[in-house]
Design an enzyme around this catalytic site. Sequence first.
Site, PDB file in Angstrom:
ATOM      1  N   ARG A 104       6.692  -6.897  -9.360  1.00  0.00           N
ATOM      2  CA  ARG A 104       5.482  -7.698  -9.581  1.00  0.00           C
ATOM      3  C   ARG A 104       4.740  -7.121 -10.764  1.00  0.00           C
ATOM      4  O   ARG A 104       4.382  -5.946 -10.767  1.00  0.00           O
ATOM      5  CB  ARG A 104       4.568  -7.628  -8.355  1.00  0.00           C
ATOM      6  CG  ARG A 104       5.046  -8.421  -7.210  1.00  0.00           C
ATOM      7  CD  ARG A 104       3.925  -8.776  -6.268  1.00  0.00           C
ATOM      8  NE  ARG A 104       3.012  -7.682  -5.961  1.00  0.00           N
ATOM      9  CZ  ARG A 104       2.028  -7.779  -5.109  1.00  0.00           C
ATOM     10  NH1 ARG A 104       1.812  -8.918  -4.472  1.00  0.00           N
ATOM     11  NH2 ARG A 104       1.232  -6.774  -4.854  1.00  0.00           N
ATOM     12  N   THR A 108      -0.456  -9.819 -13.874  1.00  0.00           N
ATOM     13  CA  THR A 108      -0.360 -11.238 -13.497  1.00  0.00           C
ATOM     14  C   THR A 108      -0.017 -11.414 -12.015  1.00  0.00           C
ATOM     15  O   THR A 108      -0.197 -12.495 -11.461  1.00  0.00           O
ATOM     16  CB  THR A 108       0.742 -11.942 -14.301  1.00  0.00           C
ATOM     17  OG1 THR A 108       2.003 -11.350 -13.950  1.00  0.00           O
ATOM     18  CG2 THR A 108       0.537 -11.785 -15.805  1.00  0.00           C
ATOM     19  N   ASP A 200       2.248   0.330  -0.515  1.00  0.00           N
ATOM     20  CA  ASP A 200       3.369  -0.046  -1.387  1.00  0.00           C
ATOM     21  C   ASP A 200       4.673   0.445  -0.765  1.00  0.00           C
ATOM     22  O   ASP A 200       4.944   1.644  -0.705  1.00  0.00           O
ATOM     23  CB  ASP A 200       3.166   0.585  -2.774  1.00  0.00           C
ATOM     24  CG  ASP A 200       4.190   0.071  -3.772  1.00  0.00           C
ATOM     25  OD1 ASP A 200       5.401   0.201  -3.500  1.00  0.00           O
ATOM     26  OD2 ASP A 200       3.789  -0.477  -4.810  1.00  0.00           O
ATOM     27  N   ASP A 203       7.060   2.603  -3.050  1.00  0.00           N
ATOM     28  CA  ASP A 203       6.554   3.959  -3.270  1.00  0.00           C
ATOM     29  C   ASP A 203       6.699   4.812  -2.008  1.00  0.00           C
ATOM     30  O   ASP A 203       7.051   5.994  -2.077  1.00  0.00           O
ATOM     31  CB  ASP A 203       5.078   3.916  -3.699  1.00  0.00           C
ATOM     32  CG  ASP A 203       4.925   3.495  -5.154  1.00  0.00           C
ATOM     33  OD1 ASP A 203       5.937   3.509  -5.887  1.00  0.00           O
ATOM     34  OD2 ASP A 203       3.794   3.142  -5.554  1.00  0.00           O
TER      35      ASP A 203
HETATM   36  C1  PRP Z   1       7.012  -5.373  -3.606  1.00  0.00           C
HETATM   37  C2  PRP Z   1       7.805  -5.764  -2.382  1.00  0.00           C
HETATM   38  C3  PRP Z   1       8.209  -7.183  -2.699  1.00  0.00           C
HETATM   39  C4  PRP Z   1       7.018  -7.702  -3.458  1.00  0.00           C
HETATM   40  C5  PRP Z   1       6.185  -8.528  -2.536  1.00  0.00           C
HETATM   41  O1  PRP Z   1       7.849  -5.007  -4.637  1.00  0.00           O
HETATM   42  O2  PRP Z   1       8.897  -4.916  -2.114  1.00  0.00           O
HETATM   43  O3  PRP Z   1       9.387  -7.273  -3.478  1.00  0.00           O
HETATM   44  O4  PRP Z   1       6.268  -6.561  -3.889  1.00  0.00           O
HETATM   45  O5  PRP Z   1       5.145  -9.118  -3.232  1.00  0.00           O
HETATM   46  P1  PRP Z   1       5.046 -10.679  -3.486  1.00  0.00           P
HETATM   47  O6  PRP Z   1       5.407 -11.355  -2.200  1.00  0.00           O
HETATM   48  O7  PRP Z   1       3.607 -10.878  -3.858  1.00  0.00           O
HETATM   49  O8  PRP Z   1       5.963 -11.038  -4.599  1.00  0.00           O
HETATM   50  P2  PRP Z   1       7.270  -4.388  -6.007  1.00  0.00           P
HETATM   51  O9  PRP Z   1       6.998  -5.461  -6.992  1.00  0.00           O
HETATM   52  O10 PRP Z   1       6.141  -3.465  -5.696  1.00  0.00           O
HETATM   53  O11 PRP Z   1       8.527  -3.606  -6.572  1.00  0.00           O
HETATM   54  P3  PRP Z   1       9.252  -2.299  -5.991  1.00  0.00           P
HETATM   55  O12 PRP Z   1       9.983  -2.716  -4.735  1.00  0.00           O
HETATM   56  O13 PRP Z   1      10.180  -1.929  -7.094  1.00  0.00           O
HETATM   57  O14 PRP Z   1       8.212  -1.237  -5.712  1.00  0.00           O
HETATM   58  N1  URA Z   2       4.202  -5.050  -2.134  1.00  0.00           N
HETATM   59  C1  URA Z   2       4.074  -3.998  -1.277  1.00  0.00           C
HETATM   60  O1  URA Z   2       4.874  -3.046  -1.334  1.00  0.00           O
HETATM   61  N2  URA Z   2       3.059  -4.023  -0.424  1.00  0.00           N
HETATM   62  C2  URA Z   2       2.192  -5.036  -0.344  1.00  0.00           C
HETATM   63  O2  URA Z   2       1.274  -4.990   0.489  1.00  0.00           O
HETATM   64  C3  URA Z   2       2.339  -6.113  -1.229  1.00  0.00           C
HETATM   65  C4  URA Z   2       3.365  -6.107  -2.111  1.00  0.00           C
END
Ligand code: PRP
Ligand code: URA
Length: 209
Positions: A104, A108, A200, A203
């Site tokens: 994400r 944005t 997160d 993380d």
């Molecule tokens: C997180 C999570 C999803 C997304 C959810 O990933 O694992 O993929 O956000 O958010 P959304 O429904 O609003 O799209 P992130 O973008 O943080 O990436 P990561 O898994 O690499 O940390």
């Molecule tokens: N991605 C995450 O990892 N946690 C949230 O709460 C939303 C998006």
Amino acid sequence: MASAHVLDHPLLQHKVSMIRDKNTGTKEFRELVKEIAMLMVYEVTRDMPLKEVEVETPITMARTKVIAGKMVGIVPILRAGLGMVEGVLNLIPGAKVGHIGLYRDPETLEPVEYYCKLPVDAQERELIVLDPMLATGGSASDAITLIKKRGCSNIKLVNIIASPEGIEAVRKAHPDVDVYVAAVDEGLNDHAYIVPGLGDAGDRLFGTK
Ligand code: PRP
Ligand code: URA
């Protein structure tokens, strides 16, 4: 219209409470996500078709049943979906594994694609998309669109924690996809994080910031 299934087995509720706790460290968090994925996929595959076979037991011949129909492919959304792969493979060791890389954009809040590799015979498989978090639903919807563009149509989505907005967004974009979640939370905060959520997921799984 496909439906959202809330899987509320007591073991799932217990383990989800533990991953929500901010004092749960990386090692335990990873272990719990694996266990939750395993418990969820047990329910997600409840509708798998069976066929009769004959086996010879040490006592006699027996007519019994084995899984029939489509083979399974699992598709974690990177990174956090990776945490669910091992748990699913524990139950379905023959599943092939594709990967979709999305993150994400922090400004944005829109998903940005950086990787997509699916099993060669993905179109013939039942695909289970894995991501612990369904927040705005943008990442899951885009991942499913990418998979459909490659000719796949038999898709399920499995998230541990979802927001009502996320479920609605996926249902609107992909009414043919069944969504399975272990918890539906209150909603999203100003940064599109799930409330109360668990923070997160990527993380917390990988010990990054
Ligand atoms: C997180 C999570 C999803 C997304 C959810 O990933 O694992 O993929 O956000 O958010 P959304 O429904 O609003 O799209 P992130 O973008 O943080 O990436 P990561 O898994 O690499 O940390
Ligand atoms: N991605 C995450 O990892 N946690 C949230 O709460 C939303 C998006």
